[in-house]
Design a protein around this motif. Structure first.
Motif, PDB file in Angstrom:
ATOM      1  N   ASN A  59       0.830  -1.201   0.000  1.00  0.00           N
ATOM      2  CA  ASN A  59       0.000   0.000   0.000  1.00  0.00           C
ATOM      3  C   ASN A  59       0.861   1.247   0.000  1.00  0.00           C
ATOM      4  OD1 ASN A  59      -2.483  -1.539   0.312  1.00  0.00           O
ATOM      5  ND2 ASN A  59      -1.821  -1.872   2.426  1.00  0.00           N
ATOM      6  N   LYS A  60       0.492   2.196  -0.811  1.00  0.00           N
ATOM      7  CA  LYS A  60       1.228   3.447  -0.879  1.00  0.00           C
ATOM      8  C   LYS A  60       0.962   4.311   0.346  1.00  0.00           C
ATOM      9  CE  LYS A  60       1.120   3.717  -5.936  1.00  0.00           C
ATOM     10  NZ  LYS A  60       0.716   4.536  -7.101  1.00  0.00           N
ATOM     11  N   ILE A  61       1.920   5.174   0.647  1.00  0.00           N
ATOM     12  CA  ILE A  61       1.710   6.202   1.669  1.00  0.00           C
ATOM     13  C   ILE A  61       1.084   7.409   0.965  1.00  0.00           C
ATOM     14  CG2 ILE A  61       2.798   7.744   3.335  1.00  0.00           C
ATOM     15  CD1 ILE A  61       4.986   5.678   3.709  1.00  0.00           C
ATOM     16  N   SER A  62      -0.194   7.624   1.184  1.00  0.00           N
ATOM     17  CA  SER A  62      -0.899   8.706   0.499  1.00  0.00           C
ATOM     18  C   SER A  62      -1.605   9.653   1.459  1.00  0.00           C
ATOM     19  CB  SER A  62      -1.929   8.133  -0.476  1.00  0.00           C
ATOM     20  OG  SER A  62      -2.860   7.309   0.206  1.00  0.00           O
ATOM     21  N   SER A  63      -1.611   9.321   2.746  1.00  0.00           N
ATOM     22  CA  SER A  63      -2.277  10.176   3.724  1.00  0.00           C
ATOM     23  C   SER A  63      -1.659   9.944   5.097  1.00  0.00           C
ATOM     24  CB  SER A  63      -3.781   9.887   3.775  1.00  0.00           C
ATOM     25  OG  SER A  63      -4.022   8.554   4.186  1.00  0.00           O
ATOM     26  N   GLY A  64      -2.035  10.794   6.041  1.00  0.00           N
ATOM     27  CA  GLY A  64      -1.499  10.667   7.390  1.00  0.00           C
ATOM     28  C   GLY A  64      -2.341  11.437   8.384  1.00  0.00           C
ATOM     29  N   GLN A  65      -1.905  11.402   9.625  1.00  0.00           N
ATOM     30  CA  GLN A  65      -2.607  12.072  10.712  1.00  0.00           C
ATOM     31  C   GLN A  65      -1.767  13.218  11.266  1.00  0.00           C
ATOM     32  OE1 GLN A  65      -5.075   9.490  13.326  1.00  0.00           O
ATOM     33  NE2 GLN A  65      -3.762   7.844  12.583  1.00  0.00           N
ATOM     34  N   TYR A  66      -2.459  14.172  11.859  1.00  0.00           N
ATOM     35  CA  TYR A  66      -1.836  15.424  12.316  1.00  0.00           C
ATOM     36  C   TYR A  66      -2.388  15.764  13.706  1.00  0.00           C
ATOM     37  CZ  TYR A  66      -1.088  20.568  12.225  1.00  0.00           C
ATOM     38  OH  TYR A  66      -0.752  21.873  12.507  1.00  0.00           O
ATOM     39  N   PHE A  67      -1.475  16.052  14.635  1.00  0.00           N
ATOM     40  CA  PHE A  67      -1.843  16.464  15.990  1.00  0.00           C
ATOM     41  C   PHE A  67      -1.134  17.773  16.304  1.00  0.00           C
ATOM     42  CE2 PHE A  67      -1.997  11.886  15.706  1.00  0.00           C
ATOM     43  CZ  PHE A  67      -3.217  11.559  16.279  1.00  0.00           C
ATOM     44  N   GLY A  68      -1.872  18.767  16.802  1.00  0.00           N
ATOM     45  CA  GLY A  68      -1.271  20.062  17.025  1.00  0.00           C
ATOM     46  C   GLY A  68      -1.705  20.720  18.327  1.00  0.00           C
ATOM     47  N   LEU A  69      -0.852  21.591  18.825  1.00  0.00           N
ATOM     48  CA  LEU A  69      -1.122  22.420  19.997  1.00  0.00           C
ATOM     49  C   LEU A  69      -0.683  23.841  19.670  1.00  0.00           C
ATOM     50  CD1 LEU A  69      -1.794  22.954  23.008  1.00  0.00           C
ATOM     51  CD2 LEU A  69       0.571  22.275  23.523  1.00  0.00           C
ATOM     52  N   SER A  70      -1.584  24.805  19.866  1.00  0.00           N
ATOM     53  CA  SER A  70      -1.275  26.201  19.551  1.00  0.00           C
ATOM     54  C   SER A  70      -1.491  27.083  20.779  1.00  0.00           C
ATOM     55  CB  SER A  70      -2.152  26.714  18.404  1.00  0.00           C
ATOM     56  OG  SER A  70      -1.905  26.021  17.205  1.00  0.00           O
ATOM     57  N   LEU A  71      -0.588  28.024  20.947  1.00  0.00           N
ATOM     58  CA  LEU A  71      -0.736  29.091  21.930  1.00  0.00           C
ATOM     59  C   LEU A  71      -1.075  30.360  21.156  1.00  0.00           C
ATOM     60  CD1 LEU A  71      -0.508  30.264  24.785  1.00  0.00           C
ATOM     61  CD2 LEU A  71       1.951  30.592  24.357  1.00  0.00           C
ATOM     62  N   ILE A  72      -2.250  30.937  21.441  1.00  0.00           N
ATOM     63  CA  ILE A  72      -2.793  32.011  20.605  1.00  0.00           C
ATOM     64  C   ILE A  72      -2.983  33.275  21.430  1.00  0.00           C
ATOM     65  CG2 ILE A  72      -4.746  32.709  19.176  1.00  0.00           C
ATOM     66  CD1 ILE A  72      -5.266  29.693  18.729  1.00  0.00           C
ATOM     67  N   TYR A  73      -2.574  34.396  20.845  1.00  0.00           N
ATOM     68  CA  TYR A  73      -2.822  35.717  21.431  1.00  0.00           C
ATOM     69  C   TYR A  73      -3.769  36.470  20.500  1.00  0.00           C
ATOM     70  CZ  TYR A  73      -2.070  40.621  22.647  1.00  0.00           C
ATOM     71  OH  TYR A  73      -2.255  41.939  22.985  1.00  0.00           O
ATOM     72  N   ARG A  74      -4.921  36.859  21.036  1.00  0.00           N
ATOM     73  CA  ARG A  74      -5.931  37.540  20.229  1.00  0.00           C
ATOM     74  C   ARG A  74      -6.115  38.970  20.723  1.00  0.00           C
ATOM     75  NH1 ARG A  74     -11.826  34.921  18.643  1.00  0.00           N
ATOM     76  NH2 ARG A  74     -12.383  36.467  17.050  1.00  0.00           N
ATOM     77  N   PRO A  75      -5.391  39.917  20.118  1.00  0.00           N
ATOM     78  CA  PRO A  75      -5.470  41.304  20.595  1.00  0.00           C
ATOM     79  C   PRO A  75      -6.751  42.011  20.164  1.00  0.00           C
ATOM     80  CG  PRO A  75      -3.999  41.154  18.707  1.00  0.00           C
ATOM     81  CD  PRO A  75      -4.407  39.753  19.041  1.00  0.00           C
ATOM     82  N   LYS A  76      -7.332  41.580  19.047  1.00  0.00           N
ATOM     83  CA  LYS A  76      -8.558  42.175  18.529  1.00  0.00           C
ATOM     84  C   LYS A  76      -9.539  41.066  18.169  1.00  0.00           C
ATOM     85  CE  LYS A  76      -6.539  46.218  18.644  1.00  0.00           C
ATOM     86  NZ  LYS A  76      -6.915  47.232  19.669  1.00  0.00           N
TER      87      LYS A  76
END
Length: 255
Positions: A59-76
């Motif tokens: 089987n080809k490698i055609s897709s994958g999974q993604y895990f993320g963590l973001s620290l966000i500053y929202r001034p407006k």
């Protein structure tokens, strides 16, 4: 007339900024996504590579999974800035029977296990623009529960490829193990759209969102352990290419 339009535009922007001055906040975001990958050169290398007519991968490698963590500053209300830490990967493996020649006068029956892993760690500055909040100036809503806009993040990705091969014949007490690995770094960019639902006004589980877009992320050529280019039988130089469309969800903490 031209000067009046400029003055009106500046006044409009000023009023939007003034209305957003009380929206300053710090937010954490957890993300999960499915990604499409364009690993054509790597797939070609392994699909064509064989040991005694036994291919590495089915089987080809055609897709994958993604895990993320973001620290966000929202001034407006209408935009935010952040820093994203994420891990994504794609893998393929299979087990099959094989006959090994040249070890003994007769072929040895062996069980082969083949696995290829591709992965990446990215650290990207991010920016999101909320079109809904800009439009809210012209059509104000007191209890807006949906926000939508677009996002962009770009930065450095640390990526790797690891391949494993094992051929084992317990009957003839034979074992062959081989593995290889390679890592490098490359720039990556994600451009996409996002839609948020406000869950509550508390500081916990404040927003649930959907995101989707395209990731631009092609790495340099893969080198073998001896420093040589990783080339398929057709002469194609292999790269890790995580480029492709993505879609996923995210959950924000904080208001």
């Amino acid at each position: 007339m031209r000067h009046l339009l400029i003055i009106a535009s500046l006044l409009t922007i000023g009023e939007i900024v003034a209305q957003s001055k009380n929206h300053e906040k710090i937010i954490f975001s957890l993300e999960y996504a499915r990604h499409q990958y364009a690993m054509d050169s790597l797939n070609e290398t392994y699909m064509l590579f064989n040991i005694n007519e036994t291919g590495w991968l089915k089987n080809k490698i055609s897709s994958g999974q993604y895990f993320g963590l973001s620290l966000i500053y929202r001034p407006k209300a209408y935009f935010d800035l952040g820093l994203k830490f994420a891990y994504q990967y794609g893998t393929s493996s299979h087990t099959s029977s094989s006959e090994i020649y040249g070890i003994s006068p007769i072929p040895l029956e062996a069980v082969g296990y083949f696995e290829v892993n591709t992965s990446s760690i990215i650290i990207n500055p991010t920016i999101s623009i909320y079109v809904s909040q800009i439009l809210n100036y012209f059509h104000p809503k007191e209890n807006r529960i949906f926000n939508y806009g677009f996002e962009m993040n770009s930065g450095l990705g640390l990526n790797s490829w690891i391949g494993h091969l094992s051929l084992i014949s317990k009957e003839h007490d034979y074992e062959y193990l081989s593995s290889g690995r390679f890592s490098n770094s490359a720039l990556n960019t994600q451009l996409g759209l996002k839609l948020e639902l406000t869950l509550s006004r508390s500081n916990i589980f404040s927003n649930l969102g959907l995101r989707g877009g395209y990731q631009f992320y092609k790495t340099g050529k893969i080198l073998s352990s001896s420093g040589e280019e990783f080339v398929s039988y057709s002469g194609t130089i292999s790269h890790l290419d995580f480029s492709g469309f993505y879609y996923g969800i995210y959950l924000k903490f904080g208001k």
